[in-house]
Scaffold this motif. Structure first.
Motif, short mmCIF file in Angstrom:
data_model
loop_
_atom_site.label_atom_id
_atom_site.label_comp_id
_atom_site.label_asym_id
_atom_site.label_seq_id
_atom_site.Cartn_x
_atom_site.Cartn_y
_atom_site.Cartn_z
N SER A 19 0.83 -1.21 0.00
CA SER A 19 0.00 0.00 0.00
C SER A 19 0.87 1.26 0.00
CB SER A 19 -0.88 0.01 1.24
OG SER A 19 -0.06 0.13 2.39
N TYR A 20 0.25 2.35 -0.37
CA TYR A 20 0.87 3.67 -0.20
C TYR A 20 0.32 4.21 1.11
CZ TYR A 20 2.20 8.51 -1.12
OH TYR A 20 2.74 9.78 -1.03
N GLN A 21 1.05 3.93 2.20
CA GLN A 21 0.55 4.27 3.53
C GLN A 21 1.54 5.23 4.18
OE1 GLN A 21 -1.04 5.16 5.83
NE2 GLN A 21 -1.62 3.57 7.27
N THR A 22 1.17 6.50 4.28
CA THR A 22 2.10 7.51 4.78
C THR A 22 1.70 8.04 6.15
OG1 THR A 22 0.91 9.36 3.77
CG2 THR A 22 2.54 8.23 2.40
N ILE A 23 0.59 7.52 6.67
CA ILE A 23 0.13 8.00 7.97
C ILE A 23 0.79 7.16 9.06
CG2 ILE A 23 -1.89 8.31 9.47
CD1 ILE A 23 -1.87 10.23 7.09
N GLY A 24 1.57 7.81 9.91
CA GLY A 24 2.32 7.06 10.93
C GLY A 24 2.20 7.68 12.31
N GLN A 25 3.22 7.43 13.11
CA GLN A 25 3.25 7.87 14.50
C GLN A 25 3.11 9.39 14.63
OE1 GLN A 25 2.98 5.42 16.52
NE2 GLN A 25 2.80 6.84 18.25
N GLU A 26 3.78 10.12 13.74
CA GLU A 26 3.75 11.59 13.82
C GLU A 26 2.32 12.11 13.69
OE1 GLU A 26 5.33 9.78 11.56
OE2 GLU A 26 7.46 9.98 12.02
N GLU A 27 1.60 11.55 12.73
CA GLU A 27 0.23 12.01 12.50
C GLU A 27 -0.66 11.63 13.69
OE1 GLU A 27 2.14 10.60 10.26
OE2 GLU A 27 2.16 11.99 8.57
N LYS A 28 -0.43 10.40 14.21
CA LYS A 28 -1.25 9.96 15.36
C LYS A 28 -1.02 10.87 16.56
CE LYS A 28 -1.29 5.05 14.41
NZ LYS A 28 -0.59 3.81 14.75
N GLU A 29 0.25 11.18 16.82
CA GLU A 29 0.56 12.04 17.97
C GLU A 29 -0.02 13.44 17.78
OE1 GLU A 29 4.79 11.78 18.70
OE2 GLU A 29 4.59 9.64 19.19
N ALA A 30 0.11 13.94 16.58
CA ALA A 30 -0.42 15.29 16.30
C ALA A 30 -1.93 15.32 16.50
CB ALA A 30 -0.05 15.71 14.88
N ALA A 31 -2.60 14.28 16.01
CA ALA A 31 -4.07 14.23 16.15
C ALA A 31 -4.45 14.06 17.61
CB ALA A 31 -4.64 13.09 15.30
N ASN A 32 -3.68 13.23 18.33
CA ASN A 32 -3.99 13.00 19.75
C ASN A 32 -3.90 14.28 20.58
OD1 ASN A 32 -4.85 10.39 20.07
ND2 ASN A 32 -2.78 9.55 20.00
N LYS A 33 -2.95 15.14 20.24
CA LYS A 33 -2.82 16.41 20.97
C LYS A 33 -4.08 17.24 20.78
CE LYS A 33 2.15 16.97 21.12
NZ LYS A 33 3.26 17.46 20.30
N VAL A 34 -4.64 17.17 19.60
CA VAL A 34 -5.89 17.91 19.36
C VAL A 34 -7.02 17.30 20.19
CG1 VAL A 34 -7.57 18.69 17.65
CG2 VAL A 34 -5.14 18.57 17.03
N PHE A 35 -7.08 15.96 20.21
CA PHE A 35 -8.11 15.30 21.04
C PHE A 35 -7.97 15.76 22.49
CE2 PHE A 35 -8.14 11.79 17.78
CZ PHE A 35 -9.47 11.99 17.41
N ASP A 36 -6.71 15.78 22.98
CA ASP A 36 -6.49 16.14 24.38
C ASP A 36 -6.91 17.58 24.66
OD1 ASP A 36 -5.54 13.64 24.82
OD2 ASP A 36 -3.40 14.19 24.67
N SER A 37 -6.76 18.43 23.68
CA SER A 37 -7.13 19.85 23.87
C SER A 37 -8.65 20.02 23.93
CB SER A 37 -6.57 20.70 22.73
OG SER A 37 -7.37 20.56 21.57
N GLY A 38 -9.36 19.08 23.31
CA GLY A 38 -10.82 19.18 23.29
C GLY A 38 -11.36 20.14 22.24
N ILE A 39 -10.46 20.87 21.59
CA ILE A 39 -10.92 21.86 20.59
C ILE A 39 -10.68 21.29 19.19
CG2 ILE A 39 -10.60 24.21 19.70
CD1 ILE A 39 -9.50 24.94 22.52
N LEU A 40 -11.72 20.75 18.61
CA LEU A 40 -11.56 20.06 17.32
C LEU A 40 -11.68 21.03 16.15
CD1 LEU A 40 -13.35 16.64 17.87
CD2 LEU A 40 -11.17 17.48 18.76
N SER A 41 -12.25 22.19 16.41
CA SER A 41 -12.22 23.28 15.43
C SER A 41 -12.35 24.55 16.22
CB SER A 41 -13.36 23.17 14.43
OG SER A 41 -13.35 24.33 13.59
N ASN A 42 -11.66 25.60 15.78
CA ASN A 42 -11.75 26.84 16.55
C ASN A 42 -12.11 28.04 15.69
OD1 ASN A 42 -11.84 27.97 19.04
ND2 ASN A 42 -9.63 28.14 19.35
N PHE A 43 -12.93 27.78 14.69
CA PHE A 43 -13.45 28.88 13.86
C PHE A 43 -14.71 29.45 14.49
CE2 PHE A 43 -11.08 27.04 10.22
CZ PHE A 43 -10.71 28.20 9.55
N ILE A 44 -14.90 30.75 14.30
CA ILE A 44 -16.19 31.36 14.60
C ILE A 44 -16.63 32.09 13.33
CG2 ILE A 44 -17.33 33.22 15.90
CD1 ILE A 44 -15.82 32.32 18.35
N GLY A 45 -17.89 31.86 12.95
CA GLY A 45 -18.40 32.42 11.69
C GLY A 45 -18.97 33.81 11.86
#
Ligand SMILES: *Cc1c(COP(=O)(O)O)cnc(C)c1O
Length: 438
Positions: A19-45
């Motif tokens: 497969s062409y699989q480029t998603i690894g530990q770095e992406e998981k850790e980066a995403a996890n930090k967002v989960f931990d922050s609780g803020i999944l998007s911070n836009f206001i319209g």
């Protein structure tokens, strides 16, 4: 022993390709930090400091702008959204025409329709499959507002003559860069060769975050308008008083923080992933050298080609059998790829049918049910989308082009050798295919 697999012989290879699989530990850790922050998007319209999005969104935009030597980068939730926002930012509206390419993914030509403008197809250059100044020139009318140039398959269009032509006629040029991250033209990165450049971060692209996109520009005004259109322009118009209300109905094209975090990690990998693709193509081409009726991609000396796909040009007159039969035979020799098992071997007959063949163009039915924008009272031109409109695109797509993705990073030298062996087996035994011709 040389009996082709399509005729019942043994295939060159049956073991599935990696497969062409480029998603690894770095992406998981980066995403996890967002989960931990609780803020999944911070836009206001609405007009507010958060109108421009959250921390990852802004970090991604800064990193992207640096990498592409662009003054601004505006993230969006897809390249499709990016193209819509870019055409909207230009100020395109009813009665206008936008010149587009027939040989691309459909979103490159639907963007004008969203603003009730008419897409006008120019033909492609037969060697690079991109629009050229020559093919664009004859399509310019007093109604033309913009040109969407697609850098197709991984290679930039010949932009200098296109920009000269655009300047002469006062036209805005949008580059569709979805297939060319890290490509260069005359040493300059794509994305600011025109007025705006639109990149994709969808799953199929060189780097991705699932779904996402980025628009680059050096123009302050376009940057501002892109940001309005991305995030409910109408709701901030009173507070910000944009200098025109043209196309200031906004959308929600906002990128989430998880996607932005993943995209930042992917951007760090872009150089390596693109290099590897180029290396694999170089190796494969050295092995495919000497197949008479098959031409490798024509790369102009100004360009760095980054091979979204490897587009080969077959000569059916010389080969004596149709392109479709050759592709069927190649696919029979090779296995599918992990994670994309359902597609069979990743080898295609051309790319996408020249887009004016789509029902929306053939029936001139797009905006509402009154045949707008094609037969809209504001439109003073007449438009024709008859099959045959772009002969170079039709010849390329229906008769000549063979695209494959069997050069993506993850393929080993042994894997690439199997690909080359399949090509040699089929092309050295084309006579066996005569019986399959309809
Ligand atoms: C993939 C692609 C798009 C659309 O990208 P999305 O991010 O999926 O909207 C547009 N143009 C071209 C040339 C593409 O390859």
């Amino acid at each position: 022993m040389n009996k082709l697999a399509i005729l019942g012989g043994a295939p060159v290879r049956t073991k599935i390709f990696p497969s062409y699989q480029t998603i690894g530990q770095e992406e998981k850790e980066a995403a996890n930090k967002v989960f931990d922050s609780g803020i999944l998007s911070n836009f206001i319209g609405a007009w507010h400091p958060n109108f421009y999005g959250g921390d990852r969104v802004i970090e991604l935009e800064q990193k992207w702008a640096d990498k592409y030597q662009a003054r601004h980068a505006v993230s969006v939730n897809s390249a499709t959204s990016g193209l819509y926002a870019a055409v909207g930012a230009v100020g395109v509206g009813p009665g206008d025409e936008v010149i587009v390419s027939p040989y691309t993914m459909s979103a490159s030509v639907t963007a004008p329709l969203i603003f009730n403008a008419v897409p006008v197809f120019a033909d492609i250059d037969p060697d690079t499959y991109c629009l050229s100044a020559e093919t664009i020139r004859e399509k310019i009318t007093p109604r033309t507002k913009a040109i969407i140039v697609v850098h197709i398959f991984g290679q930039p269009a010949d932009m200098d003559p296109i920009m000269q032509l655009a300047a002469k006629h006062n036209l805005i040029v949008i580059e569709d860069c979805a297939q060319v991250p890290m490509a260069t033209y005359g040493g300059r990165p794509v994305g600011t060769l025109g007025h705006m450049g639109v990149f994709s971060l969808n799953y199929h692209k060189h780097i991705h975050c699932g779904e996402g996109g980025i628009v680059t520009t050096n123009d302050e005004n376009f940057c501002e308008r892109l940001m309005y259109i991305r995030n409910h322009a109408e709701a901030v118009a009173a507070a910000k008083m944009p200098n025109t209300l043209v196309n200031m109905i906004g959308f929600n094209f906002r990128l989430g923080e998880i996607e932005a975090a993943i995209a930042i990690s992917q951007l760090d990998k872009a150089d390596v992933l693109v290099e590897q693709r180029i290396e694999n193509v170089k190796y494969l081409e050295s092995k495919l050298d000497g197949i008479d009726c098959l031409n490798m991609p024509h790369v102009t000396n100004l360009n760095r080609h980054v091979y979204y796909v490897h587009a080969l040009k077959y000569d059916p007159m010389q080969g004596g059998v149709s392109r479709d039969t050759v592709v069927d035979a190649l696919k029979a020799e090779l296995p599918s790829t992990e994670l994309r098992e359902k597609e069979g071997a990743l080898i295609g007959k051309g790319y996408v049918k020249p887009l004016y063949h789509l029902p929306i163009f053939q029936n001139q039915m797009a905006y509402g049910n009154l045949k707008c924008p094609f037969q809209c009272p504001h439109y003073e031109g007449t438009i024709d989308y008859a099959p045959g409109l772009c002969p170079n695109a039709e010849k390329a797509h229906f008769k000549q082009v063979i695209t494959h993705e069997l050069m993506r990073p993850g393929m080993s030298i042994c894997d690439l050798n199997d690909v080359a062996n399949a090509f040699h087996k089929v092309f050295e035994n084309l006579d066996q295919l005569q019986s399959l011709q309809s």
